[in-house]
Design a protein around this motif. Structure first.
Motif, mmCIF file in Angstrom:
data_model
loop_
_atom_site.group_PDB
_atom_site.id
_atom_site.type_symbol
_atom_site.label_atom_id
_atom_site.label_comp_id
_atom_site.label_asym_id
_atom_site.label_seq_id
_atom_site.Cartn_x
_atom_site.Cartn_y
_atom_site.Cartn_z
ATOM 1 N N LEU A 53 -8.841 10.988 -3.871
ATOM 2 C CA LEU A 53 -8.161 11.150 -2.595
ATOM 3 C C LEU A 53 -6.776 10.507 -2.543
ATOM 4 C CD1 LEU A 53 -11.152 10.589 -0.134
ATOM 5 C CD2 LEU A 53 -10.219 12.738 -0.985
ATOM 6 N N GLU A 54 -6.637 9.337 -3.154
ATOM 7 C CA GLU A 54 -5.360 8.629 -3.092
ATOM 8 C C GLU A 54 -4.237 9.444 -3.751
ATOM 9 O OE1 GLU A 54 -3.543 4.193 -4.084
ATOM 10 O OE2 GLU A 54 -5.454 4.828 -4.942
ATOM 11 N N LYS A 55 -4.557 10.188 -4.799
ATOM 12 C CA LYS A 55 -3.542 10.981 -5.492
ATOM 13 C C LYS A 55 -3.029 12.125 -4.622
ATOM 14 C CE LYS A 55 -5.895 10.031 -9.861
ATOM 15 N NZ LYS A 55 -6.619 10.623 -11.020
ATOM 16 N N LYS A 56 -3.874 12.597 -3.692
ATOM 17 C CA LYS A 56 -3.487 13.717 -2.839
ATOM 18 C C LYS A 56 -2.879 13.262 -1.508
ATOM 19 C CE LYS A 56 -7.308 16.668 -4.477
ATOM 20 N NZ LYS A 56 -8.489 17.445 -4.035
ATOM 21 N N ARG A 102 0.847 -1.185 0.000
ATOM 22 C CA ARG A 102 0.000 0.000 0.000
ATOM 23 C C ARG A 102 0.887 1.240 0.000
ATOM 24 N NH1 ARG A 102 -2.681 -3.596 -1.088
ATOM 25 N NH2 ARG A 102 -4.697 -4.270 -0.289
ATOM 26 N N GLU A 103 0.815 2.030 -1.055
ATOM 27 C CA GLU A 103 1.693 3.186 -1.170
ATOM 28 C C GLU A 103 1.370 4.272 -0.146
ATOM 29 O OE1 GLU A 103 1.681 4.669 -5.104
ATOM 30 O OE2 GLU A 103 2.520 2.846 -6.007
ATOM 31 N N TYR A 104 0.157 4.291 0.378
ATOM 32 C CA TYR A 104 -0.229 5.354 1.293
ATOM 33 C C TYR A 104 -0.041 4.976 2.761
ATOM 34 C CZ TYR A 104 -4.474 2.484 1.125
ATOM 35 O OH TYR A 104 -5.350 1.436 1.148
ATOM 36 N N LEU A 105 0.471 3.772 3.042
ATOM 37 C CA LEU A 105 0.718 3.345 4.413
ATOM 38 C C LEU A 105 2.214 3.266 4.676
ATOM 39 C CD1 LEU A 105 -1.913 0.494 4.929
ATOM 40 C CD2 LEU A 105 -2.085 2.898 5.561
ATOM 41 N N CYS A 106 2.621 3.483 5.930
ATOM 42 C CA CYS A 106 4.021 3.380 6.335
ATOM 43 C C CYS A 106 4.189 2.180 7.265
ATOM 44 C CB CYS A 106 4.482 4.648 7.052
ATOM 45 S SG CYS A 106 4.462 6.121 6.008
ATOM 46 N N LEU A 107 5.183 1.395 6.970
ATOM 47 C CA LEU A 107 5.457 0.207 7.774
ATOM 48 C C LEU A 107 6.064 0.597 9.115
ATOM 49 C CD1 LEU A 107 5.788 -2.924 7.993
ATOM 50 C CD2 LEU A 107 8.049 -2.618 6.943
ATOM 51 N N TYR A 108 5.700 -0.114 10.169
ATOM 52 C CA TYR A 108 6.334 0.052 11.475
ATOM 53 C C TYR A 108 6.672 -1.332 12.023
ATOM 54 C CZ TYR A 108 1.803 -1.358 13.329
ATOM 55 O OH TYR A 108 0.660 -2.060 13.603
ATOM 56 N N LEU A 109 7.837 -1.461 12.658
ATOM 57 C CA LEU A 109 8.284 -2.734 13.209
ATOM 58 C C LEU A 109 8.810 -2.519 14.621
ATOM 59 C CD1 LEU A 109 10.239 -4.252 10.171
ATOM 60 C CD2 LEU A 109 7.961 -4.896 10.967
ATOM 61 N N PRO A 110 8.550 -3.433 15.543
ATOM 62 C CA PRO A 110 9.088 -3.300 16.903
ATOM 63 C C PRO A 110 10.601 -3.470 16.918
ATOM 64 C CG PRO A 110 8.004 -5.431 16.629
ATOM 65 C CD PRO A 110 7.719 -4.646 15.388
ATOM 66 N N CYS A 111 11.250 -2.761 17.831
ATOM 67 C CA CYS A 111 12.711 -2.811 17.967
ATOM 68 C C CYS A 111 13.103 -3.588 19.224
ATOM 69 C CB CYS A 111 13.298 -1.409 18.062
ATOM 70 S SG CYS A 111 13.095 -0.410 16.587
ATOM 71 N N GLY A 124 -5.047 6.414 6.077
ATOM 72 C CA GLY A 124 -5.405 6.242 4.670
ATOM 73 C C GLY A 124 -6.238 5.003 4.443
ATOM 74 N N ASP A 125 -5.931 3.946 5.180
ATOM 75 C CA ASP A 125 -6.701 2.713 5.054
ATOM 76 C C ASP A 125 -8.139 2.927 5.520
ATOM 77 O OD1 ASP A 125 -6.218 0.074 4.060
ATOM 78 O OD2 ASP A 125 -6.570 -0.694 6.081
ATOM 79 N N ALA A 126 -8.312 3.713 6.578
ATOM 80 C CA ALA A 126 -9.660 4.001 7.078
ATOM 81 C C ALA A 126 -10.465 4.791 6.052
ATOM 82 C CB ALA A 126 -9.573 4.765 8.394
ATOM 83 N N PHE A 127 -9.829 5.793 5.408
ATOM 84 C CA PHE A 127 -10.518 6.554 4.369
ATOM 85 C C PHE A 127 -10.858 5.684 3.174
ATOM 86 C CE2 PHE A 127 -8.921 10.500 6.388
ATOM 87 C CZ PHE A 127 -10.089 11.227 6.345
ATOM 88 N N PHE A 128 -9.947 4.791 2.810
ATOM 89 C CA PHE A 128 -10.183 3.914 1.659
ATOM 90 C C PHE A 128 -11.418 3.032 1.882
ATOM 91 C CE2 PHE A 128 -9.417 -0.451 0.058
ATOM 92 C CZ PHE A 128 -9.664 -0.214 -1.283
ATOM 93 N N MET A 130 4.134 11.251 7.535
ATOM 94 C CA MET A 130 4.075 9.795 7.412
ATOM 95 C C MET A 130 2.790 9.288 8.050
ATOM 96 S SD MET A 130 8.038 8.909 8.417
ATOM 97 C CE MET A 130 7.946 7.219 7.834
ATOM 98 N N ASP A 131 2.176 8.303 7.398
ATOM 99 C CA ASP A 131 0.944 7.690 7.917
ATOM 100 C C ASP A 131 1.259 6.267 8.353
ATOM 101 O OD1 ASP A 131 -1.544 6.790 8.543
ATOM 102 O OD2 ASP A 131 -2.323 6.787 6.505
ATOM 103 N N PHE A 132 1.592 6.110 9.631
ATOM 104 C CA PHE A 132 1.910 4.776 10.129
ATOM 105 C C PHE A 132 0.838 4.242 11.075
ATOM 106 C CE2 PHE A 132 4.592 8.040 12.139
ATOM 107 C CZ PHE A 132 4.111 8.026 13.436
ATOM 108 N N PHE A 133 -0.326 4.895 11.124
ATOM 109 C CA PHE A 133 -1.422 4.329 11.911
ATOM 110 C C PHE A 133 -2.690 4.144 11.075
ATOM 111 C CE2 PHE A 133 -0.511 8.743 13.084
ATOM 112 C CZ PHE A 133 -1.637 9.408 12.622
#
Length: 341
Positions: free
Chosen positions: A337-340, A168-177, A322-326, A316-319
Motif C-alpha cells: 500500500l505504501e508504494k501506491k 513520514r513520506e506519505y503525510l503532509c505537514l500543516y502549520l497554523p498561520c 495514510g497513518d490510519a491505514f498503516f 495531498m494527505d494532510f489529515f
C-alpha cells in the motif's frame, strides 16, 4: 573563581519568540529576529515599565546566526525558554528543514516549541509591526493561540509533531498561520498592530504548497479529532436563528481494505448545547430537536467533505489517512500500500 558553564542570570536574555526568514540582502543566508523584553524603572511614577527591543542576526546557517547574536547583544541569549518559532512565508516556500534543523538538535530547545507561519509576510515584519514600546510579541502570540479553542479553526503544532510528520513520506505537514491586522480601537500611544490566526499552511514535503482558510481549518480539525469547541449556526422549524455550542466531540477514522480497495469511514460523535435563540418558540420538543440535529449533521459533514475534496484535488494527505491505514494494516501497508500512496 569562574565556574565552567555558569552564566549569571543578570547576564542572560530569555528568548521567547524567534522569527526565521531568508535574508533579503545576502543570498543563501538566514535572518533571525528576536524581541527581548526588560523591566526598567519608570521615573515618572517611581514604578517599573516593560520595554521591548528587536534585534536581528544573519548567518549561513541558523546556528551561525544564533551565535552571531553574541557579537552585538549586551546579554547572552538563552534559548531554553523559547515557545514560538515564526517562519516567514518565503522561507516556508523555500523549505523549512534547513531552518528548523538547529532547533531539533540543540539541547536547550524544548520539543514542545510551537511552529507558526507568517502568512504573506516575513517573520521579521510581523514581529516589528506587532511589537510596541510596551507591547511584547510573545504575549500576543500566546493570547491568540490559547484562545482559539473556543472556535477550533486552528490548532497549534509543536516541534516534535513537525519532526514526526516530515519523517513520514506519505503525510503532509500543516502549520497554523498568523496575519497582521489593524487594531479595532487604535491607541495613539501604541501603534502596534494586532495579530490574528489565519488558517493553515499545508506543505508538500518540506515546502509550503497551499493554504487553508479558517472554515477549512475547522474541517481539518474535525478529521484530526482536535475540535474542542465552536459554534454551529442552524435555524428552528419556524426560521429563527439558533447557535449550537460544541461542548464535546470525538472523531474516528476507520480504514477498510476490501479486495485491495481502500475506503475510510469518518465517524463523528458530538454533543452540543443550545447557546442562543432569536425567537420565543419552544424548540425543546422531539420534532424540533430532530430538526436541529439534522442540520447539525449536514453542517459538520459539509465542513469535512470540503477539506477531503480539496485534499483529493491537490493530491495531498494532510489529515493522516495514510497513518490510519498503516496502523490498521501494517503488513499490507509495508508490502504494497505504501508504494501506491
Amino acid at each position: 573563581i569562574t565556574l565552567l558553564g555558569r552564566t549569571e542570570i543578570n547576564d542572560i536574555d530569555f528568548i521567547r519568540v524567534v522569527g526565521i526568514d531568508k535574508s533579503p540582502e545576502n543570498e543563501g543566508f538566514v535572518r533571525l529576529t528576536i524581541a527581548t523584553q526588560r523591566i526598567e524603572a519608570d521615573g515618572s511614577n517611581g514604578g517599573a515599565k516593560k520595554r521591548s527591543n528587536i534585534i536581528t542576526s544573519e548567518g549561513r546557517t541558523v546556528f551561525e546566526a544564533v551565535r552571531n547574536f553574541w557579537s552585538h547583544m549586551d546579554k547572552r541569549p538563552f534559548w531554553g525558554h523559547i515557545e514560538y518559532a515564526l517562519i516567514g512565508e518565503e522561507a516556508a516556500k523555500d523549505g523549512i528543514l534547513k531552518y528548523i534543523d538547529f532547533f531539533c538538535r540543540d539541547s536547550e530547545i524544548r520539543l514542545n516549541m510551537r511552529i507558526l507561519v507568517a502568512r504573506e509576510r516575513s517573520a521579521e515584519e510581523v514581529i516589528v509591526k506587532a511589537t510596541g514600546e510596551d507591547r511584547f510579541i510573545f504575549e500576543q502570540l500566546n493570547g491568540v493561540t490559547e484562545n482559539q479553542s473556543g472556535q477550533s479553526v486552528i490548532n497549534v503544532v509543536d516541534l516534535v509533531e513537525v519532526m514526526y510528520i516530515l519523517d513520514r513520506e506519505y503525510l503532509c505537514l500543516y502549520l497554523p498561520c498568523v496575519v497582521l491586522q489593524q487594531k479595532t480601537k487604535p491607541n495613539m500611544q501604541n501603534d502596534a498592530m494586532d495579530i490574528a490566526m489565519g488558517g493553515f499552511a499545508v506543505f508538500d514535503g518540506e515546502k509550503q504548497a497551499i493554504h487553508l482558510d479558517k472554515k477549512m481549518g475547522r474541517g481539518l480539525n474535525w478529521l484530526r479529532n482536535k475540535v474542542k469547541s465552536g459554534i454551529v449556526a442552524v435555524t428552528s422549524p419556524k426560521g429563527n436563528n439558533i447557535s449550537l455550542e460544541i461542548i464535546e466531540s470525538n472523531v474516528k477514522l476507520k480504514p477498510k481494505l476490501t479486495d485491495q480497495n481502500l475506503t475510510v469511514h469518518v465517524n463523528v460523535f458530538l454533543t452540543c448545547n443550545i447557546g442562543g435563540i432569536t425567537g420565543r418558540e419552544d424548540v425543546f420538543t422531539e420534532e424540533s430537536v430532530a430538526f436541529l440535529e439534522k442540520q447539525l449533521g449536514a453542517a459538520v459533514k459539509s465542513e469535512i467533505e470540503d477539506v477531503i475534496h480539496y485534499a483529493q484535488e491537490k493530491d495531498m494527505d494532510f489529515f493522516s489517512t495514510g497513518d490510519a491505514f498503516f496502523h490498521q494494516y501494517p503488513i499490507q501497508w509495508e508490502d504494497e500500500l505504501e508504494k501506491k500512496w
